[in-house]
Design a protein around this motif. Structure first.
Motif, mmCIF file in Angstrom:
data_model
loop_
_atom_site.group_PDB
_atom_site.id
_atom_site.type_symbol
_atom_site.label_atom_id
_atom_site.label_comp_id
_atom_site.label_asym_id
_atom_site.label_seq_id
_atom_site.Cartn_x
_atom_site.Cartn_y
_atom_site.Cartn_z
ATOM 1 N N GLY A 140 0.814 -1.214 0.000
ATOM 2 C CA GLY A 140 0.000 0.000 0.000
ATOM 3 C C GLY A 140 0.844 1.258 0.000
ATOM 4 O O GLY A 140 0.512 2.237 -0.692
ATOM 5 N N SER A 143 2.238 1.812 -3.443
ATOM 6 C CA SER A 143 1.181 2.266 -4.347
ATOM 7 C C SER A 143 0.811 3.723 -4.101
ATOM 8 O O SER A 143 0.609 4.497 -5.052
ATOM 9 C CB SER A 143 -0.060 1.376 -4.189
ATOM 10 O OG SER A 143 0.233 0.030 -4.502
ATOM 11 N N GLN A 144 0.731 4.125 -2.831
ATOM 12 C CA GLN A 144 0.422 5.525 -2.523
ATOM 13 C C GLN A 144 1.514 6.452 -3.044
ATOM 14 O O GLN A 144 1.231 7.528 -3.579
ATOM 15 C CB GLN A 144 0.276 5.697 -1.020
ATOM 16 C CG GLN A 144 -0.977 5.103 -0.416
ATOM 17 C CD GLN A 144 -1.000 5.301 1.082
ATOM 18 O OE1 GLN A 144 -1.095 6.423 1.582
ATOM 19 N NE2 GLN A 144 -0.882 4.204 1.816
ATOM 20 N N ARG A 148 -0.558 4.924 -8.046
ATOM 21 C CA ARG A 148 -1.330 3.888 -8.734
ATOM 22 C C ARG A 148 -1.070 2.562 -8.016
ATOM 23 O O ARG A 148 -0.141 2.452 -7.215
ATOM 24 C CB ARG A 148 -0.949 3.767 -10.211
ATOM 25 C CG ARG A 148 0.395 3.113 -10.472
ATOM 26 C CD ARG A 148 0.615 2.853 -11.962
ATOM 27 N NE ARG A 148 1.853 2.139 -12.222
ATOM 28 C CZ ARG A 148 1.954 0.806 -12.318
ATOM 29 N NH1 ARG A 148 0.894 0.038 -12.147
ATOM 30 N NH2 ARG A 148 3.124 0.244 -12.587
ATOM 31 N N GLN A 149 -1.880 1.565 -8.315
ATOM 32 C CA GLN A 149 -1.731 0.273 -7.652
ATOM 33 C C GLN A 149 -0.513 -0.470 -8.195
ATOM 34 O O GLN A 149 -0.454 -0.796 -9.382
ATOM 35 C CB GLN A 149 -2.981 -0.579 -7.848
ATOM 36 C CG GLN A 149 -2.922 -1.919 -7.121
ATOM 37 C CD GLN A 149 -2.784 -1.763 -5.611
ATOM 38 O OE1 GLN A 149 -3.539 -1.021 -4.993
ATOM 39 N NE2 GLN A 149 -1.814 -2.446 -5.032
#
Length: 310
Positions: A140, A143-144, A148-149
């Motif tokens: 996470g 991604s943050q 994007r993931q």
């Protein structure tokens, strides 16, 4: 900063160095050996979200050791700078990134979160009730920072998990010295996963620009990190970010940096921008040959050396 100049310098760096000779792909992880060695890309992202890129800047490669920066960021958010400093450290080991001797010489303390021992200890500090939660929080954070993931590559993870015997030994040594703060094999497993995610040079530049902007992602304006934690991260990158050539990088380029054996390299100009390069062939220390040349050229042409007196 003049956006036209940034665009021109990024193109010059790519044109000059994207096919520079020298270096070899990492071979001890089968996946890395198979990546086409001709690939090269470079991206600059400014703190206000402007993107400048050339070449294979959207090709997804293994994050590898650059992931250490982002798990450090999460640990700082979780437990604070003082605890990270006391339990992990902020000093170069003076030895290779996977050195067991470094641990033995310093009573089991890893000294830096950007060497393998310190990275696994850092993972163990992250707040979680089980390894899957710890892994989810690290993914996470990646991604943050990228906006994007980010996803795990099962192929890379298999390559790494089946060859990480040395890291397992380091994890047990940390545990025996009281410098591991979760189950050592769980920390080693999660650390290996965090190295096995796929990112592009553009992603990496956004991640770096989030640091340059004081913890705010410049693409979506979301705060990811506390501003006070960013200087700690950049200091650690300066000390140990390019393995055994970190001092040379500071001396010649003058920016906090981090490299990975997947061929990525990141440099951060605080308050301004980040530069990310990618090309798989590595020098003997483990840093991308072309990536270093492209990033260093851009930093010099844009006058970004932090130690320069203008």
């Amino acid at each position: 900063m003049d956006h036209a100049k940034i665009a021109a310098v990024v193109k010059e760096a790519y044109d000059k160095f994207s096919q520079a000779a020298g270096g070899e792909n990492a071979s001890y992880i089968p996946y890395l050996a198979s990546v086409p060695s001709s690939l090269a890309g470079v991206t600059v992202v400014t703190k206000d979200g402007k993107v400048f890129e050339c070449g294979d800047s959207n090709y997804e490669f293994a994050l590898e050791s650059i992931s250490k920066v982002f798990s450090l960021a999460l640990a700082l958010e979780d437990v604070g700078a003082e605890e990270v400093h006391n339990k992990i450290g902020a000093d170069p080991t003076g030895l290779p990134f996977n050195s067991i001797m470094a641990l033995e010489l310093h009573g089991g303390k890893p000294l830096s979160p950007l060497v393998n021992a310190g990275a696994m200890a850092t993972v163990s500090l992250i707040k979680a009730s089980n390894p899957e939660e710890r892994w989810s929080r690290i993914l996470g954070m990646q991604s943050q920072l990228a906006g994007r993931q980010i996803a795990l590559s099962e192929e890379i993870n298999r390559s790494e998990q089946t060859t990480n015997f040395h890291n397992r030994a380091i994890a047990w040594l940390l545990y025996s010295a009281g410098a591991m703060y979760s189950d050592p094999m769980e920390a080693c497993d999660v650390y290996t996963r965090q190295c096995s995610t796929l990112i592009s040079a553009k992603d990496l530049a956004v991640m770096g620009a989030t640091l340059a902007a004081g913890g705010i992602n410049p693409l979506n304006n979301q705060r990811v990190l506390k501003t006070e934690n960013v200087p700690r991260i950049l200091a650690e990158m300066t000390m140990e970010g390019l393995y055994d050539s970190s001092g040379d990088w500071a001396y010649t380029v003058g920016l906090p940096g981090k490299s990975g054996v997947g061929g990525g390299i990141l440099a951060v100009a605080p308050g301004q921008l980040a530069i990310a390069g990618f090309s798989p062939p590595l020098d003997p220390i483990g840093n991308s040959v072309r990536g270093q040349l492209m990033v260093a050229y851009i930093a010099k042409e844009l006058g970004l050396n932090l130690y320069a007196v203008n």
